[in-house]
Design a protein around this motif. Structure first.
Motif, PDB file in Angstrom:
ATOM      1  N   GLU A  22      25.100 -23.721  44.267  1.00 43.70           N
ATOM      2  CA  GLU A  22      24.395 -22.626  43.615  1.00 43.70           C
ATOM      3  C   GLU A  22      23.796 -23.082  42.281  1.00 43.70           C
ATOM      4  N   LEU A  26      19.856 -23.148  41.130  1.00 43.06           N
ATOM      5  CA  LEU A  26      19.321 -22.542  39.907  1.00 43.06           C
ATOM      6  C   LEU A  26      18.512 -23.559  39.105  1.00 43.06           C
ATOM      7  N   LYS A  31      15.942 -23.246  35.979  1.00 41.53           N
ATOM      8  CA  LYS A  31      16.927 -22.772  35.012  1.00 41.53           C
ATOM      9  C   LYS A  31      17.541 -23.959  34.263  1.00 41.53           C
ATOM     10  N   ILE A  33      20.355 -25.106  33.225  1.00 45.45           N
ATOM     11  CA  ILE A  33      21.803 -24.934  33.304  1.00 45.45           C
ATOM     12  C   ILE A  33      22.525 -26.073  32.578  1.00 45.45           C
ATOM     13  N   ASP A 334      30.234 -15.474  35.598  1.00 45.45           N
ATOM     14  CA  ASP A 334      28.950 -15.204  36.244  1.00 45.45           C
ATOM     15  C   ASP A 334      27.933 -14.657  35.247  1.00 45.45           C
ATOM     16  N   LEU A 337      26.712 -17.510  33.242  1.00 48.73           N
ATOM     17  CA  LEU A 337      25.841 -18.369  34.044  1.00 48.73           C
ATOM     18  C   LEU A 337      24.454 -17.752  34.208  1.00 48.73           C
ATOM     19  N   TYR A 338      24.405 -16.496  34.621  1.00 54.38           N
ATOM     20  CA  TYR A 338      23.126 -15.885  34.952  1.00 54.38           C
ATOM     21  C   TYR A 338      22.332 -15.435  33.722  1.00 54.38           C
ATOM     22  N   ASP A 339      23.040 -15.070  32.647  1.00 57.38           N
ATOM     23  CA  ASP A 339      22.347 -14.585  31.455  1.00 57.38           C
ATOM     24  C   ASP A 339      22.101 -15.666  30.411  1.00 57.38           C
ATOM     25  N   ASP A 341      22.651 -19.286  31.229  1.00 56.60           N
ATOM     26  CA  ASP A 341      22.442 -20.594  31.876  1.00 56.60           C
ATOM     27  C   ASP A 341      23.528 -21.606  31.523  1.00 56.60           C
TER      28      ASP A 341
END
Length: 382
Positions: A22, A26, A31, A33, A334, A337-339, A341
């Motif tokens: 995943e 991303l 992204k 990350i 999460d 991670l999503y908000d 990175d």
């Protein structure tokens, strides 16, 4: 479709195998990350180690037991740093990483239906391997207010007649809690009392730890205990896959019976590199830990912003942080991670006792850690 073996019914794909797919997806989407989840050292191995690998020009099969010089180097290392005497001829077995040793040990000593004591929180592979060979995992809970040590009195209230192996891991992953001589003595006495093989998984004893210890330093430990160790974290050689299991020759011989049917020996050059690593002075650990101390201080700042608490006396490659009460580990990781990175590991990966905690890796260079600090500077979980 051909049906899979029943043993896979209770075994899931490793969390990091799934989550990293995943994360890669991303990244492919653009992204930026930053991965603070994985304990894969980003620093280089010592130059002498790399040179030994480059200069090796032997490409044939090697001994299942490893080079005698490698076994001798491991025995000397244990004597120098742990005050443990080992006969390199028959009490040391090099492994292609200590992770394979978990399978070899389990296959050597467990039958279908046997039980295995496994720490919660703890390394997920202990349980998955136990299931793969159709033995039964029996989780024993670890608690922060007890230093993340096993409560042997509580464990003894259960029927232990089917228990063959107990996995312990100090310095502990994921919490970083250190063991000591008193704990090891209790574990050895427990193993002897109940005829249980105590296996200490010990790859973190030189990372941010001034007092490396081995369970085999306790009198009589070899009668009932073996120890896994690794060069992955200690010498930044994770991808080289070099580990070892040490203990009584009867235990080692049983494991060798499994291992010799599973591979055809470790590459000669890697063994020569490992020998050079094991010969290094303690200055190597001091220099490595200076880097990790600097990184850890940044992670502590990140934890402070998030309202997390942590143990400044812990060891190893991670910071284990307690999130504010009422929050869920996976929801927090999460969201980050999503908000923002940033990939951080939820404590639940390591068992139910990991709920309420998150784990940060120190295997990311300082500037990237400062970037994480900047990204979450206005974030607070309280």
């Amino acid at each position: 479709m051909l049906s899979t073996a029943k043993r896979l019914n209770d075994v899931k794909e490793y969390y990091f195998s799934i989550k990293l797919r995943e994360v890669r997806s991303l990244i492919e989407q653009g992204k930026p990350i930053i991965n603070l989840g994985i304990g894969s050292p980003d620093l280089s191995p010592p130059e002498k180690v790399i040179s030994a690998l480059k200069n090796a020009d032997t490409h044939g099969y090697q001994s299942y037991q490893g080079l005698p010089d490698l076994r001798k180097a491991i025995a000397d290392f244990y004597k120098k740093y742990y005050s443990v005497d080992l006969k390199f001829e028959n009490q040391v077995l090099p492994l292609m990483g200590s992770k394979e040793g978990i399978l070899h040990i389990s296959m050597a000593f467990l039958n279908q239906g046997d039980q295995v004591l496994i720490p919660d929180p703890g390394y997920p592979t202990y349980a998955s391997v136990t299931k793969l060979i159709e033995a039964e995992p029996v989780l024993y809970k670890l608690h922060e207010n007890k230093h993340w040590w096993p409560d042997l009195n509580a464990i003894e209230k259960n029927d232990l007649s089917k228990v063959k192996i107990m996995w312990v891991n100090y310095p502990h992953m994921p919490t970083g809690s250190n063991g000591n001589e008193a704990l090891f003595k209790e574990l050895i006495a427990f193993g002897k009392k109940h005829d249980i093989l105590i296996v200490n998984d010990n790859p973190y004893s030189f990372v941010l730890n001034d007092e490396p210890q081995s369970i085999l330093s306790v009198d009589g430990a070899k009668d009932v205990a073996i120890e896994l160790n690794s060069l992955s974290k200690t010498f930044n050689m994770a991808g080289w896959r070099v580990g070892m299991v040490v203990g009584h020759e009867d235990h080692i011989n049983a494991i060798l019976k499994v291992k010799s049917n599973m591979d055809s020996g470790m590459f000669y050059g890697i063994q020569k590199g490992a020998i050079e690593a094991l010969k290094l002075s303690s200055d190597w650990f001091d220099s490595m830990n200076l880097v990790y101390k600097e990184r850890r201080s940044i992670i502590w700042e990140i934890c402070d912003i998030l309202g997390c608490s942590y143990d400044k006396d812990s060891s190893g490659l991670f910071v284990w942080a307690k999130i504010p009460v009422g929050k869920k580990s996976e929801e927090i990781t999460d969201m980050i991670l999503y908000d923002h990175d940033v990939f951080i590991t939820p404590g639940t990966v390591f068992g139910s006792q990991g709920e309420g905690y998150i784990r940060f890796s120190l295997c990311v260079e300082k500037n990237k850690m400062k970037e994480v600090l900047n990204r979450i500077s206005k974030m607070n979980l309280s």
